[in-house]
Design a protein around this motif. Structure first.
Motif, PDB file in Angstrom:
ATOM      1  N   ASN A  70       0.176  17.665  -0.740  1.00 17.27           N
ATOM      2  CA  ASN A  70       0.729  17.916  -1.946  1.00 17.27           C
ATOM      3  C   ASN A  70       1.943  18.613  -1.898  1.00 17.27           C
ATOM      4  N   ASP A  71       2.679  18.181  -0.510  1.00 21.35           N
ATOM      5  CA  ASP A  71       4.801  19.356  -0.709  1.00 21.35           C
ATOM      6  C   ASP A  71       5.309  18.577  -1.114  1.00 21.35           C
ATOM      7  N   GLY A  72       6.321  18.633  -1.977  1.00 23.84           N
ATOM      8  CA  GLY A  72       7.093  17.900  -2.262  1.00 23.84           C
ATOM      9  C   GLY A  72       8.173  17.182  -1.252  1.00 23.84           C
ATOM     10  N   LEU A  73       8.112  17.896   0.293  1.00 29.45           N
ATOM     11  CA  LEU A  73       8.964  17.078   1.307  1.00 29.45           C
ATOM     12  C   LEU A  73       8.220  16.017   1.534  1.00 29.45           C
ATOM     13  N   GLY A  74       6.844  16.156   1.661  1.00 29.62           N
ATOM     14  CA  GLY A  74       5.516  15.037   2.122  1.00 29.62           C
ATOM     15  C   GLY A  74       5.867  13.755   1.453  1.00 29.62           C
ATOM     16  N   PHE A  75       5.970  14.240   0.082  1.00 26.30           N
ATOM     17  CA  PHE A  75       5.897  13.541  -0.863  1.00 26.30           C
ATOM     18  C   PHE A  75       7.171  12.551  -1.200  1.00 26.30           C
ATOM     19  N   MET A  76       8.315  13.351  -0.656  1.00 29.19           N
ATOM     20  CA  MET A  76       9.381  12.201  -0.804  1.00 29.19           C
ATOM     21  C   MET A  76       9.961  12.129   0.416  1.00 29.19           C
ATOM     22  N   LYS A  77       9.202  12.100   1.779  1.00 26.99           N
ATOM     23  CA  LYS A  77       9.265  11.045   3.092  1.00 26.99           C
ATOM     24  C   LYS A  77       8.644   9.617   2.511  1.00 26.99           C
ATOM     25  N   ASP A  78       7.574   9.784   1.611  1.00 29.08           N
ATOM     26  CA  ASP A  78       6.569   8.815   1.236  1.00 29.08           C
ATOM     27  C   ASP A  78       7.151   7.528   0.679  1.00 29.08           C
ATOM     28  N   LEU A  79       7.889   8.298  -0.595  1.00 28.64           N
ATOM     29  CA  LEU A  79       8.340   7.922  -1.822  1.00 28.64           C
ATOM     30  C   LEU A  79      10.516   7.455  -1.097  1.00 28.64           C
ATOM     31  N   LEU A  80      11.290   7.952  -0.679  1.00 26.97           N
ATOM     32  CA  LEU A  80      11.753   7.352   0.342  1.00 26.97           C
ATOM     33  C   LEU A  80      11.878   6.165   0.984  1.00 26.97           C
ATOM     34  N   ASN A  81      10.576   5.958   2.190  1.00 23.61           N
ATOM     35  CA  ASN A  81      10.034   4.714   2.859  1.00 23.61           C
ATOM     36  C   ASN A  81      10.227   3.338   1.489  1.00 23.61           C
ATOM     37  N   ASP A  82       9.343   4.512   0.614  1.00 28.61           N
ATOM     38  CA  ASP A  82       9.119   3.494  -0.193  1.00 28.61           C
ATOM     39  C   ASP A  82      10.443   1.901  -1.346  1.00 28.61           C
ATOM     40  N   HIS A  83      11.539   3.229  -1.184  1.00 28.43           N
ATOM     41  CA  HIS A  83      12.631   2.870  -1.641  1.00 28.43           C
ATOM     42  C   HIS A  83      13.534   1.907  -1.090  1.00 28.43           C
ATOM     43  N   GLU A  84      12.932   2.313   0.324  1.00 24.65           N
ATOM     44  CA  GLU A  84      14.498   1.443   0.929  1.00 24.65           C
ATOM     45  C   GLU A  84      13.716   0.442   1.589  1.00 24.65           C
ATOM     46  N   SER A  85      12.252   0.425   1.269  1.00 25.16           N
ATOM     47  CA  SER A  85      11.138  -0.637   1.452  1.00 25.16           C
ATOM     48  C   SER A  85      12.141  -1.645   0.439  1.00 25.16           C
ATOM     49  N   ILE A  86      12.394  -1.592  -0.867  1.00 23.34           N
ATOM     50  CA  ILE A  86      12.716  -2.143  -2.206  1.00 23.34           C
ATOM     51  C   ILE A  86      14.457  -2.615  -1.864  1.00 23.34           C
ATOM     52  N   ILE A  87      14.998  -2.174  -1.515  1.00 26.14           N
ATOM     53  CA  ILE A  87      16.439  -1.642  -1.124  1.00 26.14           C
ATOM     54  C   ILE A  87      16.435  -3.178  -0.256  1.00 26.14           C
ATOM     55  N   GLU A  88      15.572  -3.052   1.067  1.00 30.09           N
ATOM     56  CA  GLU A  88      15.747  -4.267   1.890  1.00 30.09           C
ATOM     57  C   GLU A  88      15.295  -5.317   0.862  1.00 30.09           C
ATOM     58  N   PHE A  89      13.982  -6.068   0.264  1.00 30.12           N
ATOM     59  CA  PHE A  89      13.158  -6.996  -0.325  1.00 30.12           C
ATOM     60  C   PHE A  89      15.024  -7.482  -1.063  1.00 30.12           C
ATOM     61  N   ILE A  90      15.178  -6.820  -2.020  1.00 26.10           N
ATOM     62  CA  ILE A  90      15.873  -6.991  -3.119  1.00 26.10           C
ATOM     63  C   ILE A  90      17.708  -8.126  -2.246  1.00 26.10           C
ATOM     64  N   ARG A  91      18.169  -6.285  -1.282  1.00 27.60           N
ATOM     65  CA  ARG A  91      18.856  -7.351  -0.471  1.00 27.60           C
ATOM     66  C   ARG A  91      18.730  -8.316  -0.026  1.00 27.60           C
ATOM     67  N   GLY A  92      17.858  -8.677   0.714  1.00 31.23           N
ATOM     68  CA  GLY A  92      16.773 -10.055   1.277  1.00 31.23           C
ATOM     69  C   GLY A  92      17.186 -10.851  -0.377  1.00 31.23           C
ATOM     70  N   ASN A  93      16.414 -10.897  -0.885  1.00 35.48           N
ATOM     71  CA  ASN A  93      16.959 -12.528  -2.215  1.00 35.48           C
ATOM     72  C   ASN A  93      18.547 -12.213  -3.013  1.00 35.48           C
ATOM     73  N   ILE A  94      18.887 -11.353  -3.017  1.00 31.94           N
ATOM     74  CA  ILE A  94      20.448 -11.750  -3.830  1.00 31.94           C
ATOM     75  C   ILE A  94      21.546 -13.211  -3.695  1.00 31.94           C
ATOM     76  N   THR A  95      21.576 -13.319  -2.627  1.00 34.09           N
ATOM     77  CA  THR A  95      21.636 -14.623  -1.923  1.00 34.09           C
ATOM     78  C   THR A  95      20.859 -15.739  -1.442  1.00 34.09           C
ATOM     79  N   PRO A  96      19.487 -15.943  -1.737  1.00 33.43           N
ATOM     80  CA  PRO A  96      19.581 -16.742  -2.200  1.00 33.43           C
ATOM     81  C   PRO A  96      19.466 -17.266  -3.816  1.00 33.43           C
ATOM     82  N   PHE A  97      18.670 -16.340  -4.421  1.00 30.27           N
ATOM     83  CA  PHE A  97      19.037 -16.616  -6.475  1.00 30.27           C
ATOM     84  C   PHE A  97      19.842 -17.002  -6.461  1.00 30.27           C
TER      85      PHE A  97
END
Length: 157
Positions: free
Chosen positions: A98-125
């Motif tokens: 439950n330390d801050g950096l542990g949470f942050m590493k996981d959340l950062l990975n999720d933000h980056e995953s969402i960024i990649e997903f969004i980036r992959g949809n901009i042009t097709p949309f």
């Protein structure tokens, strides 16, 4: 009532399916960020507690805007935990403390995953589905996630 906005039903179906996945990802990330806010411990507790609160408030606004975008193009937004878990690209927390950096590493990975997903949809949309509004909308979201990820990344040396 059907939305008559210059897009075919086939195209709004395709865009809506991708927006539903994005909505699920945003909701799971929101829940994980709330968890971090509630359960963080350690030396920087107060600063981390406030940081996670600011992040989940931003995500709350994103969730609402994604669901409303789906409604604008004539579709209903998924709104059950079961549907979110079926649609999301993200996972629950793995081995963590439950330390801050542990949470942050996981959340950062999720933000980056969402960024990649969004980036992959901009042009097709825009190009494949002729939904320039949704393309523009998610382009704005990518910028928000990039800033949120940058804020998290700045905690690491």
């Amino acid at each position: 009532m059907k939305a008559t906005i210059g897009l075919t039903e086939k195209n709004t179906d395709a865009v809506s399916n991708e927006l539903a996945k994005l909505l699920a990802d945003e909701f799971v990330l929101y829940t994980k960020t709330r968890n971090a806010h509630w359960n963080v411990t350690g030396d920087n507790f107060h600063a981390n507690h406030i940081f996670f609160e600011n992040q989940y408030k931003q995500l709350d606004e994103i969730i609402d805007s994604v669901a409303e975008r789906m409604r604008k193009i004539g579709h209903y937004a998924p709104a059950t935990l079961k549907s979110y878990l079926e649609l999301t690209h993200l996972t629950e927390y793995s081995d963590r403390t439950n330390d801050g950096l542990g949470f942050m590493k996981d959340l950062l990975n999720d933000h980056e995953s969402i960024i990649e997903f969004i980036r992959g949809n901009i042009t097709p949309f825009a190009n494949d589905y002729k939904d320039y509004g949704s393309s523009d909308f998610i382009t704005g979201l990518i910028e928000v996630h990039e800033e949120m990820a940058w804020m998290i990344r700045s905690y690491f040396r």
